[in-house]
Design a protein around this motif. Structure first.
Motif, PDB file in Angstrom:
ATOM      1  N   ARG A  30       0.829  -1.211   0.000  1.00 20.80           N
ATOM      2  CA  ARG A  30       0.000   0.000   0.000  1.00 20.80           C
ATOM      3  C   ARG A  30       0.863   1.261   0.000  1.00 20.80           C
ATOM      4  O   ARG A  30       0.629   2.191  -0.769  1.00 20.80           O
ATOM      5  N   LEU A  38       2.852   1.457  -3.401  1.00 18.38           N
ATOM      6  CA  LEU A  38       1.996   1.799  -4.535  1.00 18.38           C
ATOM      7  C   LEU A  38       1.507   3.240  -4.460  1.00 18.38           C
ATOM      8  O   LEU A  38       1.424   3.925  -5.475  1.00 18.38           O
ATOM      9  N   ALA A  39       1.191   3.713  -3.254  1.00 19.42           N
ATOM     10  CA  ALA A  39       0.770   5.109  -3.096  1.00 19.42           C
ATOM     11  C   ALA A  39       1.909   6.048  -3.482  1.00 19.42           C
ATOM     12  O   ALA A  39       1.702   7.055  -4.161  1.00 19.42           O
ATOM     13  N   GLN A  40       3.109   5.707  -3.061  1.00 22.27           N
ATOM     14  CA  GLN A  40       4.263   6.540  -3.393  1.00 22.27           C
ATOM     15  C   GLN A  40       4.542   6.505  -4.891  1.00 22.27           C
ATOM     16  O   GLN A  40       4.850   7.526  -5.497  1.00 22.27           O
ATOM     17  N   ALA A  41       4.408   5.350  -5.508  1.00 26.85           N
ATOM     18  CA  ALA A  41       4.634   5.234  -6.948  1.00 26.85           C
ATOM     19  C   ALA A  41       3.580   6.016  -7.731  1.00 26.85           C
ATOM     20  O   ALA A  41       3.872   6.613  -8.766  1.00 26.85           O
ATOM     21  N   ARG A  42       2.369   6.033  -7.220  1.00 23.77           N
ATOM     22  CA  ARG A  42       1.270   6.711  -7.906  1.00 23.77           C
ATOM     23  C   ARG A  42       1.315   8.224  -7.720  1.00 23.77           C
ATOM     24  O   ARG A  42       1.056   8.985  -8.634  1.00 23.77           O
ATOM     25  N   HIS A  43       1.654   8.679  -6.510  1.00 24.04           N
ATOM     26  CA  HIS A  43       1.570  10.104  -6.186  1.00 24.04           C
ATOM     27  C   HIS A  43       2.922  10.763  -5.975  1.00 24.04           C
ATOM     28  O   HIS A  43       2.983  11.932  -5.647  1.00 24.04           O
TER      29      HIS A  43
END
Length: 83
Positions: free
Chosen positions: A35, A38-43
Motif C-alpha cells: 500500500r 503503490l501510493a508513493q509510486a502513484r503520487h
C-alpha cells in the motif's frame, strides 16, 4: 485474493525485518508495504524535498554584434581566411 509471489532475497529480508519490527503477520506486513509503495509510486514521494534554486549571474554584454548568422560569427572568431 490468493496468489503466489516470488520475492528477491533482498526484498524478502527487508519484508521480514519490517514484519518483525512492527510485530505483524506476513500477510499484514506485505499488504502494508505494498500500500505504501503503490501510493508513493502513484503520487510521488510524500516527503518534502529541499527546493532547488538557481542563482542568476550577470555575464556582461555580448562581445559579438549578432549571433543570428553563424557564418558571420565564425568569420569573426576564426578570421576570414580560415576555412
Amino acid at each position: 485474493m490468493r496468489t503466489t509471489l516470488s520475492l528477491d532475497d533482498d526484498v524478502a529480508a527487508q519484508l521480514r525485518k519490517y514484519q518483525q519490527d512492527r510485530k505483524l503477520s506476513f500477510k499484514s506486513a506485505l499488504n502494508e508495504a505494498l500500500r505504501v509503495g503503490l501510493a508513493q509510486a502513484r503520487h510521488g514521494p510524500t516527503g518534502r524535498r529541499k527546493r532547488y534554486r538557481v542563482r542568476p549571474v550577470n555575464l556582461g554584454r555580448c562581445l559579438l554584434p549578432s549571433l543570428d548568422n553563424i557564418a558571420d560569427v565564425l568569420a569573426l572568431v576564426e578570421g576570414e581566411d580560415h576555412k
